[in-house]
Design an enzyme around this catalytic site. Structure first.
Site, PDB file in Angstrom:
ATOM      1  N   SER A   1       0.860  -1.192   0.000  1.00 16.43           N
ATOM      2  CA  SER A   1       0.000   0.000   0.000  1.00 16.43           C
ATOM      3  C   SER A   1       0.889   1.232   0.000  1.00 16.43           C
ATOM      4  CB  SER A   1      -0.872   0.011   1.246  1.00 16.43           C
ATOM      5  OG  SER A   1      -1.418   1.303   1.454  1.00 16.43           O
TER       6      SER A   1
ATOM      7  N   TYR B   1      -1.367  -0.591   9.998  1.00 17.08           N
ATOM      8  CA  TYR B   1      -1.405  -0.887   8.557  1.00 17.08           C
ATOM      9  C   TYR B   1      -0.066  -0.536   7.901  1.00 17.08           C
ATOM     10  CZ  TYR B   1      -3.631  -0.829   3.869  1.00 17.08           C
ATOM     11  OH  TYR B   1      -3.983  -1.048   2.566  1.00 17.08           O
TER      12      TYR B   1
ATOM     13  N   LYS C   1       2.170  -3.275   5.971  1.00 18.05           N
ATOM     14  CA  LYS C   1       2.435  -3.152   4.529  1.00 18.05           C
ATOM     15  C   LYS C   1       3.913  -2.911   4.239  1.00 18.05           C
ATOM     16  CE  LYS C   1      -1.677  -3.795   2.717  1.00 18.05           C
ATOM     17  NZ  LYS C   1      -1.958  -5.118   2.109  1.00 18.05           N
TER      18      LYS C   1
HETATM   19  N1  LIG Z   1      -8.475  -0.117  -2.083  1.00 15.80           N
HETATM   20  C1  LIG Z   1      -7.290   0.480  -2.120  1.00 15.80           C
HETATM   21  O1  LIG Z   1      -7.157   1.611  -2.640  1.00 15.80           O
HETATM   22  C2  LIG Z   1      -6.083  -0.185  -1.563  1.00 15.80           C
HETATM   23  C3  LIG Z   1      -4.902   0.554  -1.498  1.00 15.80           C
HETATM   24  C4  LIG Z   1      -3.766  -0.063  -1.017  1.00 15.80           C
HETATM   25  C5  LIG Z   1      -3.803  -1.381  -0.637  1.00 15.80           C
HETATM   26  N2  LIG Z   1      -4.971  -2.065  -0.690  1.00 15.80           N
HETATM   27  C6  LIG Z   1      -4.946  -3.454  -0.257  1.00 15.80           C
HETATM   28  O2  LIG Z   1      -5.625  -4.271  -1.189  1.00 15.80           O
HETATM   29  C7  LIG Z   1      -6.210  -5.397  -0.511  1.00 15.80           C
HETATM   30  C8  LIG Z   1      -7.692  -5.479  -0.820  1.00 15.80           C
HETATM   31  O3  LIG Z   1      -8.309  -4.293  -0.414  1.00 15.80           O
HETATM   32  P1  LIG Z   1      -9.770  -3.861  -0.854  1.00 15.80           P
HETATM   33  O4  LIG Z   1      -9.724  -2.388  -1.014  1.00 15.80           O
HETATM   34  O5  LIG Z   1     -10.254  -4.721  -1.961  1.00 15.80           O
HETATM   35  O6  LIG Z   1     -10.569  -4.176   0.502  1.00 15.80           O
HETATM   36  P2  LIG Z   1     -12.042  -4.787   0.737  1.00 15.80           P
HETATM   37  O7  LIG Z   1     -12.345  -4.470   2.160  1.00 15.80           O
HETATM   38  O8  LIG Z   1     -12.969  -4.324  -0.324  1.00 15.80           O
HETATM   39  O9  LIG Z   1     -11.816  -6.364   0.562  1.00 15.80           O
HETATM   40  C9  LIG Z   1     -11.018  -7.099   1.446  1.00 15.80           C
HETATM   41  C10 LIG Z   1     -11.541  -8.521   1.485  1.00 15.80           C
HETATM   42  O10 LIG Z   1     -10.711  -9.278   2.374  1.00 15.80           O
HETATM   43  C11 LIG Z   1     -11.556 -10.082   3.198  1.00 15.80           C
HETATM   44  N3  LIG Z   1     -10.849 -10.419   4.426  1.00 15.80           N
HETATM   45  C12 LIG Z   1     -10.599  -9.625   5.496  1.00 15.80           C
HETATM   46  N4  LIG Z   1      -9.933 -10.306   6.432  1.00 15.80           N
HETATM   47  C13 LIG Z   1      -9.746 -11.562   5.949  1.00 15.80           C
HETATM   48  C14 LIG Z   1      -9.112 -12.726   6.449  1.00 15.80           C
HETATM   49  N5  LIG Z   1      -8.510 -12.755   7.647  1.00 15.80           N
HETATM   50  N6  LIG Z   1      -9.109 -13.841   5.676  1.00 15.80           N
HETATM   51  C15 LIG Z   1      -9.696 -13.850   4.479  1.00 15.80           C
HETATM   52  N7  LIG Z   1     -10.325 -12.767   3.953  1.00 15.80           N
HETATM   53  C16 LIG Z   1     -10.335 -11.641   4.679  1.00 15.80           C
HETATM   54  C17 LIG Z   1     -12.774  -9.234   3.412  1.00 15.80           C
HETATM   55  O11 LIG Z   1     -13.891 -10.015   3.855  1.00 15.80           O
HETATM   56  C18 LIG Z   1     -12.963  -8.616   2.035  1.00 15.80           C
HETATM   57  O12 LIG Z   1     -13.761  -9.414   1.192  1.00 15.80           O
HETATM   58  C19 LIG Z   1      -5.887  -5.209   0.967  1.00 15.80           C
HETATM   59  O13 LIG Z   1      -4.726  -5.911   1.305  1.00 15.80           O
HETATM   60  C20 LIG Z   1      -5.644  -3.722   1.060  1.00 15.80           C
HETATM   61  O14 LIG Z   1      -4.844  -3.373   2.160  1.00 15.80           O
HETATM   62  C21 LIG Z   1      -6.123  -1.497  -1.128  1.00 15.80           C
END
Ligand SMILES: NC(=O)c1ccc[n+]([C@@H]2O[C@H](COP(=O)([O-])OP(=O)(O)OC[C@H]3O[C@@H](n4cnc5c(N)ncnc54)[C@H](O)[C@@H]3O)[C@@H](O)[C@H]2O)c1
Length: 300
Positions: A142, A155, A159
Site C-alpha cells: 500500500s 497498517y 504493509k
Molecule cells: N483499495 C485500495 O485503494 C487499496 C490501497 C492499497 C492497498 N490495498 C490493499 O488491497 C487489498 C484489498 O483491499 P480492498 O480495497 O479490496 O478491501 P475490501 O475491504 O474491499 O476487501 C477485502 C476482502 O478481504 C476479506 N478479508 C478480510 N480479512 C480476511 C481474512 N482474515 N481472511 C480472508 N479474507 C479476509 C474481506 O472479507 C474482504 O472481502 C488489501 O490488502 C488492502 O490493504 C487497497
C-alpha cells in the site's frame, strides 16, 4: 495473455480488489481458489466466475494462521491438481491515531496482512518448490506502507513489512524460478470509498456510471478495482518471468515503479561519529535534504 493450465489462490477475493484479481485471472484461463472470511461473498464470487465459463472453488477461511494457509494450498491441489500463483490480498483496516490505537487494533491488522502474507507465501513456497516448475507470488502492499499515513500505525507496519518480505523472498526463491513482487494498488473499494475527497466520485460512478474524473484517474492514480487487475494477470504470466523483487504501483490510468529504501547521502568521519560531530555535520552533509514522508493530500 493466457494463463491456461495455471492454478491460482487469491486471498480475500470475495469482494473488492481480490474479486477483480480472481475474475481477471479466471478470464485469462487460470483456475482460481477464491478465499474470504465472508462465506457468502466467497461463494458468490466463485459462482460468478463459473457462470462466466471460468473455473473456481470457494474456500472460506480466516487468513492469518498457518492452518488457513495450508488449507488454501491443499484446496488448490485437491481441486485443480497443482498451484502456480499465490496472491495475498486479504486485508482489514483498524485506523486510529497512535495514542488511541488498542493492542487489538494493532494485532488484528498485523495478523491478517503481515502474518497472513507470511503464512500463505510460506505454504505456497513449499508446494511450488516441490513441483519444481517455478511460480508466481504476488503480495499486496500500500502507499501507506511505502511512505506512512496518519492514523495507520498498524497498517503501515504491516504493509512496509510485506514489501520487505517480498524483496527477501525474491532472493530466496529465485533459484526455484519463483518470482515475488508486491502490487501497490489504489482503487475504489469498500476500503477507500469513504475517503472524503473520493466519496462523491465513487458514489456517482456506482449510481450513474459517471466515469471518475481525469484528476483522479491520472493525478491521483485512483480508479476501479478492475483497473488494477491487469497488473496481477501480467505478474502471474510467463511474460513477467524476469520481473521479481519489485514494488509496482497501479491505479486508474497510472502504472508506477516504486523505489526501494537505499542510502541517498553518506558522510565519513575518521574513527567514527560522536554526537557533537553529527550535530555539526548534519545540516551541511547527510541532513541537508531530508527525505519526504507521508501520503500527500489529494489535489482535486
Ligand atoms: N483499495 C485500495 O485503494 C487499496 C490501497 C492499497 C492497498 N490495498 C490493499 O488491497 C487489498 C484489498 O483491499 P480492498 O480495497 O479490496 O478491501 P475490501 O475491504 O474491499 O476487501 C477485502 C476482502 O478481504 C476479506 N478479508 C478480510 N480479512 C480476511 C481474512 N482474515 N481472511 C480472508 N479474507 C479476509 C474481506 O472479507 C474482504 O472481502 C488489501 O490488502 C488492502 O490493504 C487497497
Amino acid at each position: 495473455m493466457s494463463l491456461a493450465h495455471k492454478v491460482a489462490v487469491v486471498t480475500g477475493s470475495g469482494r473488492g480488489l481480490g474479486l477483480a484479481y480472481a475474475t481477471a485471472l479466471a478470464a485469462a484461463g487460470a483456475a482460481v481458489v477464491i478465499n474470504d472470511v465472508d462465506g457468502d461473498a466467497a461463494e458468490a464470487a466463485a459462482r460468478s466466475i463459473i457462470d462466466a465459463g471460468g473455473r473456481a472453488v470457494a474456500q472460506v477461511a480466516e487468513v492469518g494462521r498457518a492452518e488457513a494457509a495450508q488449507g488454501l494450498v491443499d484446496r488448490a491441489v485437491d481441486s485443480f491438481g497443482r498451484l502456480d500463483i499465490m496472491v495475498t490480498n486479504a486485508g482489514v483496516l483498524r485506523d486510529a491515531m497512535l495514542w488511541k490505537m488498542s493492542d487489538d487494533d494493532f494485532d488484528t491488522v498485523i495478523d491478517v496482512h503481515l502474518r497472513g502474507t507470511f503464512t500463505c507465501v510460506r505454504a505456497a513456497a513449499v508446494r511450488l518448490r516441490a513441483q519444481g516448475e517455478g511460480g508466481r507470488i504476488i503480495c499486496v502492499g500500500s502507499p501507506t506502507g511505502q511512505v506512512g499515513n496518519v492514523g495507520q500505525t498498524n497498517y503501515a507496519a504491516a504493509k512496509a513489512g510485506i514489501a520487505a518480505m517480498a524483496r527477501t523472498w525474491a532472493m530466496e526463491l529465485a533459484k526455484a524460478r519463483i518470482t515475488v513482487n508486491a502490487v501497490i494498488p489504489v482503487a475504489a473499494t469498500a476500503m477507500t470509498r469513504t475517503v472524503p475527497v473520493f466519496a462523491p466520485h465513487v458514489e456517482a460512478l456506482e449510481r450513474e456510471g459517471t466515469p471518475l474524473p481525469e484528476a483522479l484517474r491520472k493525478g491521483e492514480g485512483f480508479g476501479t478495482a478492475e483497473d488494477v487487475a491487469g497488473l496481477v494477470v501480467y505478474l502471474a504470466s510467463d511474460a513477467s518471468a524476469q520481473v521479481t523483487g519489485q514494488c509496482i504501483g497501479i491505479g486508474g490510468d497510472k502504472l508506477a515503479l516504486w523505489s526501494h529504501p537505499q542510502e541517498v547521502s553518506v558522510a565519513y568521519a575518521d574513527g567514527g561519529w560522536s554526537a557533537d560531530a553529527i550535530a555539526a555535520a548534519w545540516p551541511v552533509s547527510v541532513g541537508r535534504e531530508p527525505q519526504t514522508y507521508g501520503i500527500p493530500a489529494p489535489r482535486l
